[in-house]
Scaffold this motif. Structure first.
Motif, PDB file in Angstrom:
ATOM      1  N   ASP A  44       0.850  -1.196   0.000  1.00 56.25           N
ATOM      2  CA  ASP A  44       0.000   0.000   0.000  1.00 56.25           C
ATOM      3  C   ASP A  44       0.885   1.246   0.000  1.00 56.25           C
ATOM      4  OD1 ASP A  44      -2.499  -1.549   0.504  1.00 56.25           O
ATOM      5  OD2 ASP A  44      -1.531  -1.922   2.433  1.00 56.25           O
ATOM      6  N   VAL A  45       0.330   2.370  -0.453  1.00 58.45           N
ATOM      7  CA  VAL A  45       1.063   3.629  -0.425  1.00 58.45           C
ATOM      8  C   VAL A  45       0.196   4.732   0.170  1.00 58.45           C
ATOM      9  CG1 VAL A  45       2.591   3.110  -2.359  1.00 58.45           C
ATOM     10  CG2 VAL A  45       0.405   4.200  -2.802  1.00 58.45           C
ATOM     11  N   LEU A  46       0.863   5.646   0.877  1.00 53.38           N
ATOM     12  CA  LEU A  46       0.264   6.882   1.366  1.00 53.38           C
ATOM     13  C   LEU A  46       1.137   8.012   0.839  1.00 53.38           C
ATOM     14  CD1 LEU A  46      -0.120   5.889   5.137  1.00 53.38           C
ATOM     15  CD2 LEU A  46      -1.992   6.009   3.483  1.00 53.38           C
ATOM     16  N   ILE A  47       0.580   8.894   0.033  1.00 54.52           N
ATOM     17  CA  ILE A  47       1.345  10.024  -0.498  1.00 54.52           C
ATOM     18  C   ILE A  47       0.855  11.299   0.169  1.00 54.52           C
ATOM     19  CG2 ILE A  47       2.012  11.321  -2.551  1.00 54.52           C
ATOM     20  CD1 ILE A  47       1.669   8.841  -4.204  1.00 54.52           C
ATOM     21  N   MET A  48       1.801  12.033   0.775  1.00 55.10           N
ATOM     22  CA  MET A  48       1.469  13.251   1.499  1.00 55.10           C
ATOM     23  C   MET A  48       2.005  14.482   0.775  1.00 55.10           C
ATOM     24  SD  MET A  48       2.054  12.296   5.531  1.00 55.10           S
ATOM     25  CE  MET A  48       1.048  13.719   6.015  1.00 55.10           C
ATOM     26  N   GLU A  49       1.303  15.586   0.950  1.00 51.75           N
ATOM     27  CA  GLU A  49       1.744  16.878   0.425  1.00 51.75           C
ATOM     28  C   GLU A  49       1.153  17.969   1.306  1.00 51.75           C
ATOM     29  OE1 GLU A  49       3.767  18.277  -1.320  1.00 51.75           O
ATOM     30  OE2 GLU A  49       2.957  20.195  -1.985  1.00 51.75           O
ATOM     31  N   SER A  50       1.998  18.852   1.826  1.00 49.51           N
ATOM     32  CA  SER A  50       1.560  20.001   2.632  1.00 49.51           C
ATOM     33  C   SER A  50       0.658  19.590   3.794  1.00 49.51           C
ATOM     34  CB  SER A  50       0.844  21.031   1.743  1.00 49.51           C
ATOM     35  OG  SER A  50       1.684  21.472   0.706  1.00 49.51           O
ATOM     36  N   GLY A  51       1.037  18.501   4.477  1.00 52.35           N
ATOM     37  CA  GLY A  51       0.313  18.095   5.665  1.00 52.35           C
ATOM     38  C   GLY A  51      -0.973  17.348   5.432  1.00 52.35           C
ATOM     39  N   ARG A  52      -1.224  16.922   4.214  1.00 52.26           N
ATOM     40  CA  ARG A  52      -2.453  16.188   3.887  1.00 52.26           C
ATOM     41  C   ARG A  52      -2.111  14.910   3.119  1.00 52.26           C
ATOM     42  NH1 ARG A  52      -7.186  19.395   4.111  1.00 52.26           N
ATOM     43  NH2 ARG A  52      -6.796  21.616   4.439  1.00 52.26           N
ATOM     44  N   ILE A  53      -3.018  13.941   3.179  1.00 54.06           N
ATOM     45  CA  ILE A  53      -2.914  12.756   2.322  1.00 54.06           C
ATOM     46  C   ILE A  53      -3.561  13.095   0.985  1.00 54.06           C
ATOM     47  CG2 ILE A  53      -3.626  10.364   1.989  1.00 54.06           C
ATOM     48  CD1 ILE A  53      -1.679  10.486   4.220  1.00 54.06           C
ATOM     49  N   VAL A  54      -2.774  13.009  -0.098  1.00 54.58           N
ATOM     50  CA  VAL A  54      -3.321  13.332  -1.418  1.00 54.58           C
ATOM     51  C   VAL A  54      -3.652  12.084  -2.231  1.00 54.58           C
ATOM     52  CG1 VAL A  54      -2.261  15.615  -1.555  1.00 54.58           C
ATOM     53  CG2 VAL A  54      -0.965  13.625  -2.355  1.00 54.58           C
ATOM     54  N   LEU A  55      -3.100  10.935  -1.832  1.00 56.62           N
ATOM     55  CA  LEU A  55      -3.419   9.683  -2.521  1.00 56.62           C
ATOM     56  C   LEU A  55      -3.085   8.532  -1.598  1.00 56.62           C
ATOM     57  CD1 LEU A  55      -4.369   8.468  -5.272  1.00 56.62           C
ATOM     58  CD2 LEU A  55      -1.951   8.241  -5.862  1.00 56.62           C
ATOM     59  N   GLN A  56      -3.965   7.543  -1.511  1.00 57.33           N
ATOM     60  CA  GLN A  56      -3.691   6.376  -0.683  1.00 57.33           C
ATOM     61  C   GLN A  56      -4.439   5.173  -1.227  1.00 57.33           C
ATOM     62  OE1 GLN A  56      -5.673   6.100   3.262  1.00 57.33           O
ATOM     63  NE2 GLN A  56      -6.453   8.160   2.853  1.00 57.33           N
ATOM     64  N   GLY A  57      -3.924   3.994  -0.903  1.00 56.08           N
ATOM     65  CA  GLY A  57      -4.601   2.766  -1.299  1.00 56.08           C
ATOM     66  C   GLY A  57      -3.622   1.678  -1.660  1.00 56.08           C
TER      67      GLY A  57
END
Length: 322
Positions: A203-216
């Motif tokens: 699985d991946v969690l991609i963060m940007e500027s303190g937020r999750i922008v893509l996950q799954g």
């Protein structure tokens, strides 16, 4: 169906009197027996997230809940943690430090000694176990930190840039070890090396500027976002402006028919003035067109590869070009 090991709900972190939030409404789940990569540029909030999961930093709001652990109860015994730059007592030997960590976790002296020797061997520094840590290289310290994180058989192993201090051989060894460990425990690791995430994680969690922008799940994300690509490189001829020639050629074959062409767009390689990536609709049609036009323009092609977009391409798309 995935069994949830840990669930994070609307995690937010605000430091001091600042109005800016280091994390804002971050929510995700980690599956039991799965390996998850935490990705993002510097300053995205990865380390802040990890420190809150490990109990080193209190959230401003939101919750962190482990399976079968009562809300608000201490869950640190379930976690093994390796920070990006682990710190040690240099006067201790590697074996002494591992035994010290094991006894802090409640093991008896005999079990601690046996477990420590076993883990130092497993991470590749068994022969250096009796040497003082002050004489260890950065890579050896990283391996010792991994042994310490595993000493109490945690349910969740959290690693912050686990191969950043390793040479290529050490990096390969640790990646192979993590591949074995994912069969035994759940893993969350942050990394800047997207190839490592693609190779190892479920699985991946991609963060940007303190937020999750893509996950799954990586498999689903790949399927939903995969694009066929052509990788092209031309010869860098002495005395010629190869990059300008390549740029003119790309504009000529892509831009006039962008809506109908089998080539959707192109990207010049910022590190190689003679290389480009073409994102296409139809591989076969695009290959035919590119080969025809290369011959017509008499461009000396040195490489033409066919493939699909990678996790790095997706990362750039959602983080840089969002």
């Amino acid at each position: 169906m995935m069994t949830k090991l840990l669930e994070v709900d609307k995690l937010t972190k605000q430091f001091g009197g600042s109005s800016a939030k280091a994390l804002q409404d971050v929510s995700f789940s980690l599956g039991e027996g799965r390996c998850t990569a935490l990705l993002g540029p510097n300053g995205a909030g990865k380390t802040t997230t990890i420190r809150m999961l490990t109990g080193l930093l209190a959230p401003t709001s939101g919750s962190i809940r482990f399976q079968d652990v009562q809300q608000g109860a201490d869950h640190r015994a379930l976690i093994g943690y390796l920070p990006q730059t682990p710190a040690f007592h240099g006067w201790m030997s590697g074996l002494e430090f591992a035994q010290y960590a094991a006894e802090l976790c409640g093991m008896g002296r005999r079990e601690a000694a046996q477990r420590s020797a076993e883990l130092l061997e497993r991470v590749g520094i068994g022969a250096a176990g009796k040497r003082r840590i002050a004489g260890y290289s950065g890579g050896m310290k990283q391996r010792l930190g991994l042994a310490q994180a595993l000493i109490h058989r945690p349910k969740l192993l959290i690693l912050d840039e686990p191969v950043s201090a390793l040479d290529p051989i050490g990096r390969r060894d640790v990646m192979e070890l993590l591949g074995e460990l994912k069969q035994e425990t759940s893993i969350l690791f942050s990394t800047h090396v997207l190839h490592d995430a693609e190779e190892l994680c479920d699985d991946v969690l991609i963060m940007e500027s303190g937020r999750i922008v893509l996950q799954g799940p990586l498999s689903r994300i790949r399927a939903e976002n995969r694009e066929p690509v052509l990788l092209l490189e031309i010869e860098n001829e002495a005395g010629s402006d190869s990059r300008e020639a390549l740029s003119r050629w790309l504009k000529a074959i892509v831009e006039p028919t962008a809506d109908q062409s089998s080539i959707i767009r192109y990207e010049l390689d910022p590190l190689n003035s003679c290389a480009a990536k073409l994102i296409v609709r139809d591989i076969n049609e695009a290959r035919r067109l590119v080969l025809e036009q290369l011959l017509e323009w008499n461009l000396p092609v040195t490489k033409l590869e066919i493939g699909y977009s990678t996790l790095e391409d997706l990362f750039m798309k959602v983080v840089i070009h969002k």
